[in-house]
Design a protein around this motif. Structure first.
Motif, PDB file in Angstrom:
ATOM      1  N   SER A 175       0.845  -1.190   0.000  1.00 42.65           N
ATOM      2  CA  SER A 175       0.000   0.000   0.000  1.00 42.65           C
ATOM      3  C   SER A 175       0.885   1.246   0.000  1.00 42.65           C
ATOM      4  N   THR A 176       0.255   2.399   0.189  1.00 43.82           N
ATOM      5  CA  THR A 176       0.962   3.681   0.233  1.00 43.82           C
ATOM      6  C   THR A 176       0.610   4.414   1.519  1.00 43.82           C
ATOM      7  N   LEU A 177       1.622   4.941   2.187  1.00 44.26           N
ATOM      8  CA  LEU A 177       1.415   5.749   3.388  1.00 44.26           C
ATOM      9  C   LEU A 177       1.707   7.202   3.039  1.00 44.26           C
ATOM     10  N   GLN A 178       0.734   8.079   3.302  1.00 40.45           N
ATOM     11  CA  GLN A 178       0.912   9.504   2.992  1.00 40.45           C
ATOM     12  C   GLN A 178       0.920  10.317   4.275  1.00 40.45           C
ATOM     13  N   LEU A 179       1.881  11.243   4.370  1.00 40.23           N
ATOM     14  CA  LEU A 179       1.958  12.140   5.522  1.00 40.23           C
ATOM     15  C   LEU A 179       1.148  13.402   5.246  1.00 40.23           C
ATOM     16  N   ALA A 180       0.947  14.192   6.295  1.00 40.56           N
ATOM     17  CA  ALA A 180       0.129  15.403   6.172  1.00 40.56           C
ATOM     18  C   ALA A 180       0.720  16.400   5.176  1.00 40.56           C
ATOM     19  N   ASP A 181       2.054  16.387   5.000  1.00 39.31           N
ATOM     20  CA  ASP A 181       2.687  17.331   4.071  1.00 39.31           C
ATOM     21  C   ASP A 181       2.675  16.837   2.624  1.00 39.31           C
ATOM     22  N   GLY A 182       2.042  15.675   2.392  1.00 34.24           N
ATOM     23  CA  GLY A 182       1.921  15.165   1.030  1.00 34.24           C
ATOM     24  C   GLY A 182       2.947  14.122   0.645  1.00 34.24           C
ATOM     25  N   ARG A 183       4.004  13.958   1.451  1.00 32.81           N
ATOM     26  CA  ARG A 183       5.000  12.927   1.126  1.00 32.81           C
ATOM     27  C   ARG A 183       4.366  11.548   1.186  1.00 32.81           C
ATOM     28  N   GLN A 184       4.751  10.677   0.243  1.00 32.07           N
ATOM     29  CA  GLN A 184       4.188   9.335   0.173  1.00 32.07           C
ATOM     30  C   GLN A 184       5.300   8.291   0.192  1.00 32.07           C
ATOM     31  N   TYR A 185       5.013   7.159   0.836  1.00 27.63           N
ATOM     32  CA  TYR A 185       5.995   6.082   0.930  1.00 27.63           C
ATOM     33  C   TYR A 185       5.299   4.755   0.645  1.00 27.63           C
ATOM     34  N   ALA A 186       5.965   3.923  -0.138  1.00 27.49           N
ATOM     35  CA  ALA A 186       5.472   2.557  -0.328  1.00 27.49           C
ATOM     36  C   ALA A 186       5.647   1.805   0.985  1.00 27.49           C
ATOM     37  N   GLY A 242       8.921  -0.898  11.490  1.00 28.46           N
ATOM     38  CA  GLY A 242       7.860  -0.027  11.013  1.00 28.46           C
ATOM     39  C   GLY A 242       7.093   0.651  12.126  1.00 28.46           C
ATOM     40  N   ILE A 243       5.789   0.846  11.886  1.00 30.49           N
ATOM     41  CA  ILE A 243       4.951   1.622  12.805  1.00 30.49           C
ATOM     42  C   ILE A 243       3.587   0.961  12.969  1.00 30.49           C
ATOM     43  N   ALA A 244       2.917   1.313  14.062  1.00 26.74           N
ATOM     44  CA  ALA A 244       1.519   0.932  14.261  1.00 26.74           C
ATOM     45  C   ALA A 244       0.667   2.183  14.085  1.00 26.74           C
ATOM     46  N   ILE A 245      -0.441   2.026  13.382  1.00 28.71           N
ATOM     47  CA  ILE A 245      -1.349   3.132  13.087  1.00 28.71           C
ATOM     48  C   ILE A 245      -2.704   2.837  13.710  1.00 28.71           C
ATOM     49  N   GLU A 246      -3.296   3.848  14.353  1.00 23.12           N
ATOM     50  CA  GLU A 246      -4.671   3.738  14.815  1.00 23.12           C
ATOM     51  C   GLU A 246      -5.531   4.571  13.887  1.00 23.12           C
ATOM     52  N   GLN A 250      -0.332  12.571  11.914  1.00 28.03           N
ATOM     53  CA  GLN A 250      -1.479  12.141  11.120  1.00 28.03           C
ATOM     54  C   GLN A 250      -0.996  11.551   9.799  1.00 28.03           C
ATOM     55  N   VAL A 251      -1.568  10.408   9.415  1.00 30.40           N
ATOM     56  CA  VAL A 251      -1.170   9.733   8.182  1.00 30.40           C
ATOM     57  C   VAL A 251      -2.418   9.214   7.474  1.00 30.40           C
ATOM     58  N   ILE A 252      -2.227   8.845   6.195  1.00 30.57           N
ATOM     59  CA  ILE A 252      -3.286   8.179   5.438  1.00 30.57           C
ATOM     60  C   ILE A 252      -2.700   6.890   4.878  1.00 30.57           C
ATOM     61  N   LEU A 253      -3.277   5.756   5.264  1.00 30.63           N
ATOM     62  CA  LEU A 253      -2.861   4.454   4.759  1.00 30.63           C
ATOM     63  C   LEU A 253      -3.864   4.039   3.696  1.00 30.63           C
ATOM     64  N   GLY A 254      -3.444   4.059   2.418  1.00 28.46           N
ATOM     65  CA  GLY A 254      -4.416   3.862   1.351  1.00 28.46           C
ATOM     66  C   GLY A 254      -5.373   5.039   1.348  1.00 28.46           C
ATOM     67  N   THR A 255      -6.610   4.810   1.773  1.00 31.44           N
ATOM     68  CA  THR A 255      -7.570   5.908   1.938  1.00 31.44           C
ATOM     69  C   THR A 255      -7.999   6.080   3.394  1.00 31.44           C
ATOM     70  N   MET A 256      -7.369   5.315   4.323  1.00 30.57           N
ATOM     71  CA  MET A 256      -7.770   5.338   5.734  1.00 30.57           C
ATOM     72  C   MET A 256      -6.944   6.357   6.520  1.00 30.57           C
ATOM     73  N   ARG A 257      -7.633   7.314   7.114  1.00 25.41           N
ATOM     74  CA  ARG A 257      -6.938   8.305   7.940  1.00 25.41           C
ATOM     75  C   ARG A 257      -6.668   7.741   9.327  1.00 25.41           C
ATOM     76  N   GLY A 258      -5.534   8.131   9.894  1.00 27.15           N
ATOM     77  CA  GLY A 258      -5.203   7.686  11.238  1.00 27.15           C
ATOM     78  C   GLY A 258      -3.992   8.416  11.764  1.00 27.15           C
ATOM     79  N   GLN A 259      -3.376   7.855  12.796  1.00 25.05           N
ATOM     80  CA  GLN A 259      -2.177   8.468  13.344  1.00 25.05           C
ATOM     81  C   GLN A 259      -1.232   7.389  13.853  1.00 25.05           C
ATOM     82  N   VAL A 260       0.041   7.767  13.914  1.00 23.18           N
ATOM     83  CA  VAL A 260       1.073   6.848  14.382  1.00 23.18           C
ATOM     84  C   VAL A 260       0.979   6.737  15.903  1.00 23.18           C
ATOM     85  N   VAL A 261       0.843   5.502  16.420  1.00 22.78           N
ATOM     86  CA  VAL A 261       0.715   5.313  17.869  1.00 22.78           C
ATOM     87  C   VAL A 261       1.865   4.511  18.468  1.00 22.78           C
ATOM     88  N   ARG A 262       2.685   3.859  17.611  1.00 22.57           N
ATOM     89  CA  ARG A 262       3.777   3.050  18.165  1.00 22.57           C
ATOM     90  C   ARG A 262       4.823   2.816  17.093  1.00 22.57           C
TER      91      ARG A 262
END
Length: 201
Positions: free
Chosen positions: A130-141, A182-186, A165-177
């Motif tokens: 998938s793709t992870l997008q940050l609030a500033d528009g940067r995207q990472y595979a 990598g990272i865990a997203i809620e 705050q991040v967007i995983l695919g189309t799901m909004r969330g935030q980094v919690v761990r």
């Protein structure tokens, strides 16, 4: 003896006894016109809560809120702010005691390194890339390790800061761990199973 009228505002003693804690909880709320809106808790006590949101209610308006971890609470708007509103929680003593215990746990779980709340079963998605997008528009595979209705564990090369705050695919969330790879997203809201299936399966 005449029964006392219900007073929506906490008494002076109540205000003094309720200590607000900063907790990072997402949810939804419904105003009197029955419209629903997403929100995030800024701080909360068993007697009141401050919500960050785009659509504020009017002082005195009744609100029903559904919060992750805490469930349904009801209350009345006491004041509005630039980025949300504060409300008094209307609840029985038993419900307030339960809220106090839940808030204490939520406020301390990171410091105590308690295990994550496994409210929802985690599964490995069929479409793991998938793709992870940050609030500033940067995207990472990225690669999704596992996924639930409330969050995901994601393997990627960068580690955004906790709370970002991040967007995983189309799901909004935030980094919690953070973990080694990598990272865990809620997610900002608990997802429906069919939404996750359409996105990742």
């Amino acid at each position: 003896m005449r029964s006392a009228a219900i007073n929506h505002a906490p008494s002076t003693v109540e205000k003094r006894n309720f200590q607000r804690v900063r907790v990072n909880i997402y949810g939804r709320y419904m105003l009197e016109d029955r419209t629903e809106h997403p929100c995030q808790v800024m701080d909360m006590s068993p007697g009141n809560v401050a919500l960050r949101c785009n659509q504020t209610g009017r002082p005195g308006e009744k609100v029903i809120v559904y919060l992750d971890h805490l469930g349904r609470i009801e209350g009345v708007v006491t004041r509005t702010m630039a980025d949300g509103f504060a409300m008094t929680i209307i609840a029985s003593d038993r419900k307030r005691d339960k809220l106090a215990a839940q808030l204490t746990w939520l406020a301390n779980k990171h410091e105590l390194d308690l295990p994550e709340d496994r409210r929802h079963e985690r599964v490995a998605p069929r479409k793991a890339i998938s793709t992870l997008q940050l609030a500033d528009g940067r995207q990472y595979a990225c690669r999704i390790i596992d996924l639930s209705l409330s969050g995901a564990a994601v393997e990627l090369d960068v580690k955004p800061a906790l709370g970002v705050q991040v967007i995983l695919g189309t799901m909004r969330g935030q980094v919690v761990r953070h973990f080694e790879d990598g990272i865990a997203i809620e997610f900002a809201v608990v997802q429906r199973p069919e939404t996750l299936d359409a996105e990742f399966n």
